[in-house]
Design a protein around this motif. Structure first.
Motif, mmCIF file in Angstrom:
data_model
loop_
_atom_site.group_PDB
_atom_site.id
_atom_site.type_symbol
_atom_site.label_atom_id
_atom_site.label_comp_id
_atom_site.label_asym_id
_atom_site.label_seq_id
_atom_site.Cartn_x
_atom_site.Cartn_y
_atom_site.Cartn_z
ATOM 1 N N ASP A 132 0.800 -1.087 -0.081
ATOM 2 C CA ASP A 132 0.049 0.066 -0.093
ATOM 3 C C ASP A 132 0.768 1.296 -0.166
ATOM 4 O O ASP A 132 0.358 2.430 -0.417
ATOM 5 N N VAL A 141 -0.935 7.996 -3.261
ATOM 6 C CA VAL A 141 -2.144 7.390 -2.578
ATOM 7 C C VAL A 141 -1.867 7.410 -1.005
ATOM 8 O O VAL A 141 -2.881 6.660 -0.206
ATOM 9 N N ILE A 145 -4.818 5.521 1.027
ATOM 10 C CA ILE A 145 -4.603 4.055 0.855
ATOM 11 C C ILE A 145 -3.293 3.769 2.199
ATOM 12 O O ILE A 145 -3.458 3.125 3.106
ATOM 13 N N CYS A 146 -2.290 4.550 1.719
ATOM 14 C CA CYS A 146 -1.106 4.203 2.481
ATOM 15 C C CYS A 146 -1.218 4.609 4.126
ATOM 16 O O CYS A 146 -0.647 3.520 4.700
ATOM 17 N N LEU A 355 -4.316 10.913 -6.112
ATOM 18 C CA LEU A 355 -5.574 9.895 -6.303
ATOM 19 C C LEU A 355 -6.175 10.188 -5.176
ATOM 20 O O LEU A 355 -6.059 10.088 -4.188
ATOM 21 N N THR A 357 -10.726 9.743 -3.732
ATOM 22 C CA THR A 357 -11.897 8.632 -3.829
ATOM 23 C C THR A 357 -12.995 9.519 -4.374
ATOM 24 O O THR A 357 -12.972 10.779 -4.678
ATOM 25 N N SER A 393 -8.930 14.327 -9.894
ATOM 26 C CA SER A 393 -8.082 12.936 -9.585
ATOM 27 C C SER A 393 -6.818 12.872 -10.566
ATOM 28 O O SER A 393 -7.154 13.433 -11.474
ATOM 29 N N LEU A 404 -10.484 6.692 -6.878
ATOM 30 C CA LEU A 404 -10.650 5.406 -6.009
ATOM 31 C C LEU A 404 -12.030 5.196 -5.320
ATOM 32 O O LEU A 404 -12.923 6.210 -5.240
ATOM 33 N N VAL A 411 -3.345 -1.553 -2.553
ATOM 34 C CA VAL A 411 -2.312 -1.648 -3.708
ATOM 35 C C VAL A 411 -2.219 -3.131 -3.790
ATOM 36 O O VAL A 411 -1.507 -3.706 -2.682
ATOM 37 N N PHE A 421 -4.458 -1.166 -8.769
ATOM 38 C CA PHE A 421 -5.334 -0.764 -7.773
ATOM 39 C C PHE A 421 -6.881 -0.650 -8.592
ATOM 40 O O PHE A 421 -6.669 -0.733 -9.679
ATOM 41 N N CYS A 423 -9.936 1.348 -9.765
ATOM 42 C CA CYS A 423 -10.536 2.768 -9.886
ATOM 43 C C CYS A 423 -12.083 2.506 -9.815
ATOM 44 O O CYS A 423 -12.635 1.413 -10.089
#
Length: 485
Positions: A132, A141, A145-146, A355, A357, A393, A404, A411, A421, A423
Motif C-alpha cells: 500500500d 495514494v 490508502i498508505c 489520487l 476517492t 483526481s 478510488l 494496492v 489498484f 478505480c
C-alpha cells in the motif's frame, strides 16, 4: 567451365582451316567473355543471399514490449489494463504520466535487534502495508490508502506486543527501537522510506502519549469492554460512516480513561476534562486493546473502515485562490473559450497532486465551486466546460481520470504486472455545482448524495468504461515522480 568446353571443341574442329594467329585472337576473346560471364553469375548469387538476410523477421516473444492501442471492453465485468497495452503518451512535451511498469526492490532489512517481538506473527499486515505504501506510489495514494494502513499496522503492533504483559503501550526506548525496525522492514519489502514524514507518524505513537491509563487491567475496570468489543468486532463499511456504531464506542472508551488518574493503580480519582491531545492518545490505547482481542485481519479491516470514514469527509487537495478563473468566468451565461481554458489550466495543476476517492471528488468539486461563487462566478461553469468528477483526481495516461472507491482499497503487487489498484466512477459523471457558496450543509449520507448516478449508455461518450469499478494494473513510476518523492 561450360565456356571452356565449347571453346576447346571449336578449336579442335577448325584447327586445320585457320592460322595460329587467328586461333590466338579467338581464344583471348572467348576467355575474356567467359570471365565476365562467371563474374556475373557470382554477383547474382551474392545478391540473392543479401536479399534473404534482409527478409523481415517474424515477431519474437523475447523482444521488448510493443505499445498497442487501448483495449476495448464490454459493459460488464472489470476493465483490466496491463502494461502491454498501455498507449503511447499523447503529450510528448510533458513528463510521462505515472502509469508505466515498476517493480519493488526487496532485500534483507537491517534491524536493531532490540525490539522483543516476532514480526512474522503480523507478516500479513506488514506485507499489505508495504504494498500500500510502495515506493513509487506512496505520495499519490498516501491520504487514502498508505497512511490509513500504516496507522492500522501500528495499532496492531501495539496490541500484539502487549499480549505478553498487562501494558497496552510501549516504553519510550523500546518504542523507538521497534518503530525503527518496522520502517526498515517495510522499506526492505518495497515501501517508501519516507513513510514517517508522509504519514506524520513517529515512535511516540506506540507509547500512549499523555493518556493516563495504559494498563489493561485498569482499562477493563473503567470501560464497558463487552459493549466496545460488540460494537467493533464487525464494522459494516456501508453503514459505519453514516450511522456509526464502532466510532462512538471508541470515543466513549477513550473519554472514560482520559478522565481517570491511574497513578499508583488508583483508577477512581477524577481528573479535569481531557484535552484534545489526551483524548487522541487515549484513542490509541483503545485501538491497542481492540487489537489484543481481534485477529490481525479483523482488526485491520475495522481500523481501515474507520479511517475511510474520516478521510472521505475532507477534500485533501490544495486549492490556491482561483483569481484567473474568476476573472475569466464572472458574469458568464454561455460557453466562453477564455473561461474554459482558464478553468482547465487551473484543474490541470491539481490533477498532478494525488489520487482521491469518488466521495472526496464530490467534496473537492463543491469546495472549489464555492470558492468560485464567492468570487462572483454564479453560472455552473462545470456544465458549460464539461468538468467531470474524475477531473479532480490524478489522470491516467494524461487523459483518463481515476477515482478510488470510497471504501478501503489496497494496492496489490504482482510479480508479472507490477502494482495495481481499483478505480471507481471513471465514467463521465458531471461535477456537482454547489447550490450556494457554503458547503456546511453538504452531506454525503443523504440518499440523494450517496454518489452521483452513472451515465446511461446513450448519454455516455465513452461506453467502454461504464462499469462502476475497474482494475487498473498500474506499475507506476515516472521521472515526474522524482520531485514528489
Amino acid at each position: 567451365m561450360f565456356c571452356l568446353i565449347c571453346f576447346r571443341s571449336f578449336c579442335m574442329l577448325g584447327f586445320s582451316l585457320l592460322s595460329p594467329q587467328f586461333y590466338l585472337t579467338i581464344y583471348l576473346s572467348a576467355a575474356s567473355f567467359c570471365n565476365w560471364f562467371m563474374l556475373f553469375i557470382i554477383w547474382l548469387s551474392t545478391y540473392q543471399e543479401v536479399k534473404a538476410v534482409h527478409k523481415p523477421l517474424e515477431p519474437n516473444n523475447n523482444s521488448t514490449i510493443t505499445f498497442a492501442a487501448p483495449p476495448t471492453s464490454g459493459l460488464f465485468g472489470p476493465i483490466q489494463i496491463s502494461p502491454a497495452v498501455i498507449p503511447r503518451y499523447p503529450y510528448p512535451e510533458e513528463p510521462f504520466s505515472p502509469m508505466y511498469p515498476s517493480f519493488p526492490t526487496t532485500y534483507e532489512p537491517l534491524l536493531t535487534g532490540k525490539c522483543p517481538i516476532n514480526f512474522s506473527a503480523i507478516s500479513t499486515v506488514i506485507d499489505k502495508t508495504s504494498s500500500d505504501c510502495s515506493a513509487p506510489l506512496a505520495a499519490l495514494v498516501g491520504n487514502v490508502i498508505c497512511c490509513p494502513q500504516v496507522n492500522s499496522l501500528l495499532h496492531i503492533f501495539q496490541g500484539h506486543y502487549s499480549n505478553s504483559s498487562t501494558q497496552l503501550v510501549l516504553q519510550n526506548v523500546t518504542a523507538s527501537d521497534c518503530f525503527s525496525d518496522i520502517i526498515s522492514i517495510l522499506a526492505s519489502r518495497g515501501a517508501n522510506i519516507t513513510i514517517p514524514k508522509l504519514c506524520s507518524v513517529k515512535s511516540s505513537n506506540l507509547t500512549g502519549g499523555t493518556c493516563p491509563v495504559t494498563d489493561a487491567n485498569i482499562f477493563e475496570k473503567i470501560v464497558n469492554t463487552s459493549k466496545l468489543l460488540e460494537a467493533c468486532n464487525s464494522v459494516d463499511p456501508l453503514k459505519e460512516c453514516c450511522r456509526p456504531v464502532c466510532q462512538p464506542a471508541i470515543l466513549d472508551a477513550a473519554l472514560r480513561i482520559s478522565l481517570r488518574e491511574s497513578t499508583f493503580g488508583d483508577s477512581n480519582i477524577v481528573k479535569e476534562p481531557a484535552t484534545t491531545d489526551v483524548l487522541s492518545d487515549c484513542k490509541g490505547v483503545v485501538y491497542s486493546w481492540l487489537s489484543r482481542k481481534l485477529s490481525s485481519d479483523a482488526a485491520n479491516t475495522a481500523f481501515r473502515i474507520l479511517s475511510a470514514c474520516k478521510v472521505n469527509k475532507v477534500c485533501p487537495l490544495e486549492f490556491n485562490q482561483p483569481s484567473e478563473v474568476i476573472n475569466a468566468c464572472r458574469d458568464l451565461a454561455a460557453p466562453n473559450p477564455s473561461c474554459c481554458s482558464s478553468l482547465n489550466t487551473y484543474i490541470m495543476r491539481i490533477q498532478k497532486e494525488m489520487l482521491i476517492t469518488n466521495r472526496q471528488a464530490i467534496i473537492c468539486a463543491t469546495l472549489f465551486g464555492s470558492m468560485l461563487q464567492k468570487g462572483g462566478v454564479m453560472t455552473d461553469i462545470y456544465e458549460l466546460c464539461d468538468v467531470d468528477l474524475k477531473d479532480f483526481s490524478l489522470q491516467a495516461y494524461g487523459q483518463q481520470g481515476c477515482l478510488l472507491r470510497s471504501w478501503p482499497s489496497d494496492v496489490v503487487v504482482d510479480n508479472t504486472t507490477g502494482y495495481s489498484f481499483t478505480c471507481d466512477l471513471s465514467d463521465n459523471v458531471a461535477a456537482p455545482w454547489p447550490s450556494s457558496s457554503s458547503i456546511s450543509s453538504l452531506s454525503l449520507c443523504a440518499p440523494e448524495m450517496s454518489l452521483p448516478a452513472l451515465p446511461t449508455l446513450e448519454a455516455s461518450t465513452n461506453p467502454g468504461y461504464h462499469y462502476n469499478g475497474y482494475k487498473v494494473l498500474v506499475p507506476i513510476f515516472s521521472f515526474s515522480l522524482l520531485s514528489v518523492l
